[in-house]
Design a protein around this motif. Sequence first.
Motif, PDB file in Angstrom:
ATOM      1  N   ARG B 136      45.509  30.125  45.606  1.00 54.36           N
ATOM      2  CA  ARG B 136      46.057  31.504  46.038  1.00 54.36           C
ATOM      3  C   ARG B 136      44.578  31.443  46.099  1.00 54.36           C
ATOM      4  NH1 ARG B 136      48.199  33.801  39.835  1.00 54.36           N
ATOM      5  NH2 ARG B 136      46.356  35.514  40.804  1.00 54.36           N
ATOM      6  N   ARG B 137      43.694  30.840  45.934  1.00 50.93           N
ATOM      7  CA  ARG B 137      42.757  31.019  46.188  1.00 50.93           C
ATOM      8  C   ARG B 137      42.631  30.363  47.963  1.00 50.93           C
ATOM      9  NH1 ARG B 137      36.954  27.599  44.329  1.00 50.93           N
ATOM     10  NH2 ARG B 137      35.925  27.535  46.732  1.00 50.93           N
ATOM     11  N   TYR B 138      43.450  29.315  47.989  1.00 52.07           N
ATOM     12  CA  TYR B 138      43.619  29.045  49.730  1.00 52.07           C
ATOM     13  C   TYR B 138      44.261  30.255  50.161  1.00 52.07           C
ATOM     14  CZ  TYR B 138      46.213  27.174  54.008  1.00 52.07           C
ATOM     15  OH  TYR B 138      46.684  27.175  55.089  1.00 52.07           O
ATOM     16  N   TYR B 139      45.204  30.693  49.587  1.00 49.47           N
ATOM     17  CA  TYR B 139      45.597  32.274  50.133  1.00 49.47           C
ATOM     18  C   TYR B 139      44.076  33.136  50.209  1.00 49.47           C
ATOM     19  CZ  TYR B 139      50.171  30.440  49.245  1.00 49.47           C
ATOM     20  OH  TYR B 139      51.346  29.664  49.931  1.00 49.47           O
ATOM     21  N   VAL B 140      43.579  33.896  49.836  1.00 50.84           N
ATOM     22  CA  VAL B 140      42.799  35.059  49.506  1.00 50.84           C
ATOM     23  C   VAL B 140      42.004  34.392  51.030  1.00 50.84           C
ATOM     24  CG1 VAL B 140      40.754  33.868  47.827  1.00 50.84           C
ATOM     25  CG2 VAL B 140      41.020  36.209  47.868  1.00 50.84           C
ATOM     26  N   GLU B 141      41.431  33.141  51.060  1.00 47.39           N
ATOM     27  CA  GLU B 141      40.253  32.722  51.970  1.00 47.39           C
ATOM     28  C   GLU B 141      40.696  32.548  52.896  1.00 47.39           C
ATOM     29  OE1 GLU B 141      38.673  28.549  50.285  1.00 47.39           O
ATOM     30  OE2 GLU B 141      37.036  30.255  49.185  1.00 47.39           O
ATOM     31  N   HIS B 142      42.067  32.474  53.061  1.00 44.17           N
ATOM     32  CA  HIS B 142      42.487  31.802  54.702  1.00 44.17           C
ATOM     33  C   HIS B 142      43.803  32.989  55.336  1.00 44.17           C
ATOM     34  CE1 HIS B 142      39.912  28.513  55.067  1.00 44.17           C
ATOM     35  NE2 HIS B 142      39.801  28.583  53.606  1.00 44.17           N
ATOM     36  N   ALA B 143      44.254  33.449  54.172  1.00 44.75           N
ATOM     37  CA  ALA B 143      45.772  34.475  54.730  1.00 44.75           C
ATOM     38  C   ALA B 143      45.030  35.916  55.847  1.00 44.75           C
ATOM     39  CB  ALA B 143      45.956  34.875  53.351  1.00 44.75           C
ATOM     40  N   PRO B 144      45.711  36.143  56.536  1.00 44.12           N
ATOM     41  CA  PRO B 144      45.297  37.393  57.060  1.00 44.12           C
ATOM     42  C   PRO B 144      44.870  38.554  56.589  1.00 44.12           C
ATOM     43  CG  PRO B 144      47.454  36.002  58.318  1.00 44.12           C
ATOM     44  CD  PRO B 144      46.865  35.178  56.912  1.00 44.12           C
ATOM     45  N   ASP B 145      45.752  38.917  55.611  1.00 47.64           N
ATOM     46  CA  ASP B 145      45.916  39.924  54.968  1.00 47.64           C
ATOM     47  C   ASP B 145      45.226  39.556  53.459  1.00 47.64           C
ATOM     48  OD1 ASP B 145      45.846  42.242  53.959  1.00 47.64           O
ATOM     49  OD2 ASP B 145      47.309  43.430  54.685  1.00 47.64           O
ATOM     50  N   PRO B 146      44.255  39.143  53.489  1.00 50.88           N
ATOM     51  CA  PRO B 146      44.121  38.759  51.902  1.00 50.88           C
ATOM     52  C   PRO B 146      43.660  40.472  50.246  1.00 50.88           C
ATOM     53  CG  PRO B 146      42.337  39.030  52.938  1.00 50.88           C
ATOM     54  CD  PRO B 146      43.210  39.286  53.965  1.00 50.88           C
ATOM     55  N   ALA B 147      43.594  41.095  51.063  1.00 51.65           N
ATOM     56  CA  ALA B 147      43.947  42.725  49.817  1.00 51.65           C
ATOM     57  C   ALA B 147      44.642  42.428  49.341  1.00 51.65           C
ATOM     58  CB  ALA B 147      44.896  43.997  50.872  1.00 51.65           C
ATOM     59  N   GLY B 148      45.267  42.529  48.357  1.00 49.37           N
ATOM     60  CA  GLY B 148      46.300  42.450  46.637  1.00 49.37           C
ATOM     61  C   GLY B 148      45.803  40.454  46.287  1.00 49.37           C
ATOM     62  N   TRP B 149      45.518  39.871  47.186  1.00 52.82           N
ATOM     63  CA  TRP B 149      45.266  38.253  46.349  1.00 52.82           C
ATOM     64  C   TRP B 149      43.912  38.262  45.768  1.00 52.82           C
ATOM     65  CZ3 TRP B 149      49.640  34.961  46.013  1.00 52.82           C
ATOM     66  CH2 TRP B 149      50.148  35.497  46.530  1.00 52.82           C
ATOM     67  N   ASP B 150      43.362  39.251  45.422  1.00 51.45           N
ATOM     68  CA  ASP B 150      42.041  39.641  45.573  1.00 51.45           C
ATOM     69  C   ASP B 150      41.818  39.424  44.491  1.00 51.45           C
ATOM     70  OD1 ASP B 150      42.107  41.516  46.846  1.00 51.45           O
ATOM     71  OD2 ASP B 150      40.359  41.906  46.835  1.00 51.45           O
ATOM     72  N   VAL B 151      42.607  40.910  43.987  1.00 53.15           N
ATOM     73  CA  VAL B 151      43.241  41.218  42.697  1.00 53.15           C
ATOM     74  C   VAL B 151      44.713  40.706  41.536  1.00 53.15           C
ATOM     75  CG1 VAL B 151      41.989  43.466  43.054  1.00 53.15           C
ATOM     76  CG2 VAL B 151      43.594  43.294  43.696  1.00 53.15           C
ATOM     77  N   ALA B 152      44.873  40.131  42.531  1.00 50.53           N
ATOM     78  CA  ALA B 152      46.273  40.192  42.206  1.00 50.53           C
ATOM     79  C   ALA B 152      47.065  39.877  40.471  1.00 50.53           C
ATOM     80  CB  ALA B 152      46.867  38.651  42.951  1.00 50.53           C
ATOM     81  N   GLN B 153      46.275  38.862  39.537  1.00 48.54           N
ATOM     82  CA  GLN B 153      46.171  38.606  38.251  1.00 48.54           C
ATOM     83  C   GLN B 153      46.159  40.306  37.834  1.00 48.54           C
ATOM     84  OE1 GLN B 153      48.149  36.542  37.923  1.00 48.54           O
ATOM     85  NE2 GLN B 153      48.786  36.607  36.814  1.00 48.54           N
ATOM     86  N   ARG B 154      45.264  41.262  37.811  1.00 51.35           N
ATOM     87  CA  ARG B 154      44.787  41.659  37.130  1.00 51.35           C
ATOM     88  C   ARG B 154      45.676  43.309  37.734  1.00 51.35           C
ATOM     89  NH1 ARG B 154      42.421  46.565  38.487  1.00 51.35           N
ATOM     90  NH2 ARG B 154      40.888  45.621  40.133  1.00 51.35           N
ATOM     91  N   ALA B 155      46.314  42.899  39.055  1.00 47.17           N
ATOM     92  CA  ALA B 155      47.869  44.288  39.481  1.00 47.17           C
ATOM     93  C   ALA B 155      48.592  44.012  39.400  1.00 47.17           C
ATOM     94  CB  ALA B 155      46.723  43.744  41.335  1.00 47.17           C
ATOM     95  N   LEU B 156      48.663  42.941  38.715  1.00 47.81           N
ATOM     96  CA  LEU B 156      50.348  42.474  38.646  1.00 47.81           C
ATOM     97  C   LEU B 156      50.432  42.910  37.374  1.00 47.81           C
ATOM     98  CD1 LEU B 156      52.839  40.114  38.845  1.00 47.81           C
ATOM     99  CD2 LEU B 156      51.258  38.819  37.262  1.00 47.81           C
ATOM    100  N   TYR B 157      49.949  42.809  35.877  1.00 53.27           N
ATOM    101  CA  TYR B 157      49.712  43.648  34.856  1.00 53.27           C
ATOM    102  C   TYR B 157      49.962  45.298  34.611  1.00 53.27           C
ATOM    103  CZ  TYR B 157      49.056  38.688  33.188  1.00 53.27           C
ATOM    104  OH  TYR B 157      49.521  37.086  33.386  1.00 53.27           O
ATOM    105  N   GLN B 158      49.363  45.515  35.770  1.00 52.25           N
ATOM    106  CA  GLN B 158      49.296  47.377  35.503  1.00 52.25           C
ATOM    107  C   GLN B 158      50.781  47.750  36.158  1.00 52.25           C
ATOM    108  OE1 GLN B 158      45.565  47.772  38.436  1.00 52.25           O
ATOM    109  NE2 GLN B 158      44.747  48.624  37.016  1.00 52.25           N
ATOM    110  N   HIS B 159      51.245  46.920  37.544  1.00 55.30           N
ATOM    111  CA  HIS B 159      52.233  47.246  38.197  1.00 55.30           C
ATOM    112  C   HIS B 159      53.241  46.742  37.698  1.00 55.30           C
ATOM    113  CE1 HIS B 159      55.445  46.476  41.694  1.00 55.30           C
ATOM    114  NE2 HIS B 159      54.261  47.103  42.422  1.00 55.30           N
ATOM    115  N   PRO B 160      54.318  48.008  37.886  1.00 55.37           N
ATOM    116  CA  PRO B 160      56.292  47.831  36.729  1.00 55.37           C
ATOM    117  C   PRO B 160      56.515  46.059  37.428  1.00 55.37           C
ATOM    118  CG  PRO B 160      55.746  50.008  38.481  1.00 55.37           C
ATOM    119  CD  PRO B 160      54.551  48.832  38.711  1.00 55.37           C
ATOM    120  N   GLY B 161      56.146  46.010  38.436  1.00 57.64           N
ATOM    121  CA  GLY B 161      57.153  44.293  38.678  1.00 57.64           C
ATOM    122  C   GLY B 161      56.458  43.314  37.832  1.00 57.64           C
ATOM    123  N   GLY B 162      55.023  43.536  37.223  1.00 56.85           N
ATOM    124  CA  GLY B 162      54.273  42.302  36.306  1.00 56.85           C
ATOM    125  C   GLY B 162      54.740  42.674  34.947  1.00 56.85           C
ATOM    126  N   HIS B 163      55.229  44.404  34.426  1.00 59.36           N
ATOM    127  CA  HIS B 163      55.047  44.381  33.398  1.00 59.36           C
ATOM    128  C   HIS B 163      56.998  43.726  33.262  1.00 59.36           C
ATOM    129  CE1 HIS B 163      53.162  48.596  33.017  1.00 59.36           C
ATOM    130  NE2 HIS B 163      53.064  47.672  33.090  1.00 59.36           N
TER     131      HIS B 163
END
Lengths: 340, 500
Positions: B136-163
Amino acid sequence: MSAKISVEPFGESFECADGETILDAALRNGFFLKYGCRHGGCGTCKVVMSEGDVEGEGSSFAISAGERADGVVLACSSRPATDCTIDVDSMELTEDEFRAGDQVASFEVELASLERLTHDTCALSLALQPPASIAFTDGQFVNVVVPGTDMVRSYSLANAPEDSDRIDLIVKLLPGGAFSALLESGLHVGDSLTLHGPLGELRLRLSHRKVLMVAGGSGLAPFLSMLRNLERRGRSREIDLVFGARTRADLYLVGELERLVAALPGVTFVPALSEPDDELWTGERGLVTEVIARRYTSLDGYDAYLAGPPAMIEASIPLITGLGVRPANVHFDAFVSSRR
Amino acid sequence: MAGKRSLIDVHEKSKGYDWDYPDTDPKYPSRFIIPKTGKDPFRMLVRDYVRMEEEKDARTYGFLDGALRMRVAETAEPRFMEALKLTLPDLTNAEFQAVSGVGMIARGIGNQELRQGYYAQMLDEVRHTQLEMSLRRYYVEHAPDPAGWDVAQRALYQHPGGHVSLALFQNFNTGDVIDAVINLNVVVETAYTNILLVATPETAVANGDHALATTFLSIQSDEARHMANGYGTLFAVLQDESNVPLVNEALERHFWHSHRGLDALVGWQSEYGAVHRPWAYKDQWQEWVGDDFIGSYIDKLTDFGVEAPTRLAKVAHDVSWIHHSTALALAAIWPLNFWRSDVMGPADMEWFDSHYPGWAEVYGPFWQGHAAMADPSSGRLMLQELPSLPPFCQVCQLPCIMPRPDRSEIRVFEHGGRNIAVCSEGCEWIFHRWPKAYEGRKSFWQKYHGWDLADVILDLGYVRPDGVTLMGQPSVSLERLWTIEDIRRIGFEIKDPLAS
């Protein structure tokens, strides 16, 4: 010249003598590989040859063209031409089982009854001598030693595993067959026989799918064992059993099959005659393949089990996979008559 | 050689000792009778274990450097990379919950031989977490659109898919230890990890992501030992006949729940997170769950009284549909996502209908509508087209449109003074059998009842660093991205469908 056989995934190796099969060498050296008929008919001893080369031939029914291309060989029929590495992972042996050597037991039995079912089919009931118990799975077979020889003949058990004090077999009498000749004349109730087993991997697997059983000749035996086992356990499955014979006189144990159908909700018995000589015959007509093609527009969502003459199995497999049975869900025992 | 032999002797001898714990009461008492003796299924010295894992780690981490030069993150299919923003943190959550779970199991199993295996499994689960975080660190640094990777674990727990992920994997460390083993080691790891960690790498490679394939295959190489732990434990407890009905009930529960959570999310990643699909998900399921797990593993245990789950045929049927319904739901709520959804084009639709006959009739119109509303200039959201928001299942947390929106099996009932929805008969049975495990969960819609959608997105923090552009988008190929103002102009208010 002997060859070195390396066995993965166990990292073990042993010497195989000149002319010896890989299976015989493994067992002689105290290692266990799964095996069945020991003459290339059943496919139980399939291994992947990852390095080296072998001589030998297996039944075309036991190994598919795809498996052959992937390097699958039969350990019972393969003699190494070079040092070899075999992968036995698909046998699902634990390391303990592999290192324990051959645990397949020998049994002394006494012929308790011999009944002629049709003009060329006999039912044998064999009473086990102490220790009078055999643990087997419905669908397995035993190797019966032809008295006075070192030859064996493979026959499926027809009784339910709960009836562990005896072994019921259905034997097709083949012209010129060694065991057949004995049954025709020399074997009497009370005579002793030796057999090895139980062997084979055919079993009714747990599944959410419906089941199509296709039997021909003496191939009814493993299905009788499976149905009798379901009856004993008070379980049933959705099963269509297609039993193919030439004429009405070639059908056998119909009363017993009808009894099982009545006891097992969901089971359907479909007798089929390829040469019905009886005008009153109202059942299916034609080869089992013709009957299947007529009865089913799709077999998607079925498991298929086949037992009987190799020609029947060879013709049935492309038909049923073409109708939607996944190739992995086709299970069979080809009753290849022994060449030895 | 002599030194090694003596170490093995010490290892074997150590298993003859038991531990005294100052606190003798386990957190959750077990209903199972657990034999004191068993067989160590791991059979490995720590020294050998570490040597083996060190080599595997070196290969996996080494590949990330190669991936950098091969520009894997930049060239992989964006659709695949975007869906991973949900499913990879989901998997990391599973690893976290498993670390805690095997700790609880090792503490509570009361069998020194079996305990050895769970100690080592905990090391494995930590290793997996680290491997995934490095990826995930590799993705956050090199994915063309890193938005979401940077907050992924916190974002997950708030999201219905994370539930969905939480509801499923918290069972690893909550409740009876043998129940946890049947959930983690038997159902999730034995039945499902081949789909998750062998089939997913094939899809990853087909879509250009060799980095994920390398990481997942390295993780999967540990799973066989976890399966052995599960089998060893199951085999030990099955020696006592009084455990048999408990084993069957636990299998019934976790097989159903794992089907709901995993078939929905892994199926979604496998088909809707892919441009190139090497497999139909239902075929993966037939091979690994139907044939291998039920037809071989469970089959062999039937001699000991284990039975196939009674809902097996229902599961086999629903496997063809629930990930399509999940995809529909996740695309419909795209502003609430922390990844970019995608439009399913003509080639996708043709693939779906040919592999799942009847798909076009049920799902085709939705995807046509989704495409038509993808540009912000449309000023429309699919959420506005729905008669109401679908409730989330109190047990599995999937939206109650399963198995298909036109054949929803939703059940609503009152419990403890509030309305509860479940998606199916299976989840209803689980809820009433273990109400304490599920009644406390609050639903996503309940939390945001009466809020404007724009405020929900801001509260979740799913906006990009400019403070206005959404992380979630309806398409990976849009030139103009939706902003919080686009959403506010629409004026969509969240209404909890279960609010009285």
